[in-house]
Design an enzyme around this catalytic site. Sequence first.
Site, short mmCIF file in Angstrom:
data_model
loop_
_atom_site.label_atom_id
_atom_site.label_comp_id
_atom_site.label_asym_id
_atom_site.label_seq_id
_atom_site.Cartn_x
_atom_site.Cartn_y
_atom_site.Cartn_z
CE1 TYR A 12 1.03 -0.38 4.41
CE2 TYR A 12 0.01 1.78 4.42
CZ TYR A 12 0.81 0.83 5.03
OH TYR A 12 1.37 1.09 6.25
NE ARG A 24 6.88 3.86 0.44
CZ ARG A 24 6.64 4.67 1.47
NH1 ARG A 24 7.60 4.94 2.33
NH2 ARG A 24 5.46 5.21 1.64
CE LYS A 42 3.17 3.03 3.18
NZ LYS A 42 3.35 3.08 4.63
CD GLU A 92 9.97 1.40 10.42
OE1 GLU A 92 9.89 2.34 9.61
OE2 GLU A 92 9.88 0.20 10.08
N1 PDD Z 1 3.03 4.89 7.27
N2 PDD Z 1 7.68 3.52 8.77
C1 PDD Z 1 6.53 2.83 8.77
C2 PDD Z 1 6.49 1.50 9.44
C3 PDD Z 1 5.39 3.36 8.12
O1 PDD Z 1 4.23 2.67 8.11
C4 PDD Z 1 5.47 4.64 7.52
C5 PDD Z 1 4.28 5.26 6.81
C6 PDD Z 1 6.69 5.34 7.57
C7 PDD Z 1 6.86 6.69 6.93
O2 PDD Z 1 6.86 6.61 5.52
P1 PDD Z 1 6.33 7.82 4.63
O3 PDD Z 1 7.12 9.00 5.03
O4 PDD Z 1 6.63 7.38 3.26
O5 PDD Z 1 4.86 7.99 4.93
C8 PDD Z 1 7.76 4.74 8.19
C9 PDD Z 1 1.83 5.38 6.59
C10 PDD Z 1 1.69 6.86 6.66
C11 PDD Z 1 0.63 4.63 7.10
O6 PDD Z 1 0.77 3.43 7.32
O7 PDD Z 1 -0.45 5.22 7.24
#
Ligand code: PDD
Length: 286
Positions: free
Chosen positions: A33, A52, A150, A182
Amino acid sequence: MTRTVYLNGTYLPEAEAMISIFDRGFLMADGVYEVTSVLGGKLIDFAGHCARLARSLRELEMTAPCPDADLLAAHRELIRLNDLVDGMVYLQVTRGNPGDRDFAYPGPETKPTLVMFTQSKLGLADIPAAKTGWKVISVPDVRWGRRDIKTTQLLYPSMAKMMAKAAHVDDAWFVEDGAVTEGTSNNAYIIKGNRIVTRQLSNDILHGITRAAVLRFAAEAQMEVEERPFTIAEAQRADEAFITSASAFVMPVVEIDSTAIGNGKPGPLTTRLREIYLDEMRKAAI
Ligand code: PDD
């Protein structure tokens, strides 16, 4: 207003969008996703999210559902149909519906399922939490070993969010082998002096699209960036801490495991980075 969602090329009222019980996204979390934020009706860093997504699909040998240009057109159409001003567009691709349950991947005759929907969050960039910051707890990182992909396997991050709620804080930071990986759905950073420290890219963390932009802006603003693991103890001694994600942008973290960071208020460099990020990304929004 009923929300209009996207399913495999069709725009539908949300109650009419149906997916098979045999869809591998449902049975096996066999899906990936992306979440792209929308400010003032425009997409933030869409190209980054597309790139990505392509990488996640490639790593899982999953077929891309359509060209990037079609994804962009569909995002824009959903924004238009739902009068979305601020919020997010959620996109999910699964390996589709092979008509039965089997651990082996289905052949090319099974087409991927593509789903998109909007989430409205008016004033997303001005939420009060950005002024007060988040409190976090640390929890063991027991997720799988390919966090760079992701995927929709989000059960443990959901459990961690519930642990945070039970502790009356905003989020949890995952810790593995003594170091922070993270946050539940964001990347984690600390600042000491003029130096930002964040874990280096590997299979241990998601390669955040917001992270890439923020580190670029930080370097341009003459801040030092060091990509390496850090411990909770080091974070508790830091001057500032923050997280980044597409939905929270740059969010200050003011407390970790009940210890205040700095003076317990959002720090000046974090506040500046948030401003720079929002300014620059609004300018480049499409
Ligand atoms: N989550 N790390 C994890 C585990 C994440 O699920 C996310 C993003 C990030 C940050 O990635 P980005 O900057 O590309 O959003 C880091 C999204 C926002 C979500 O699951 O809603």
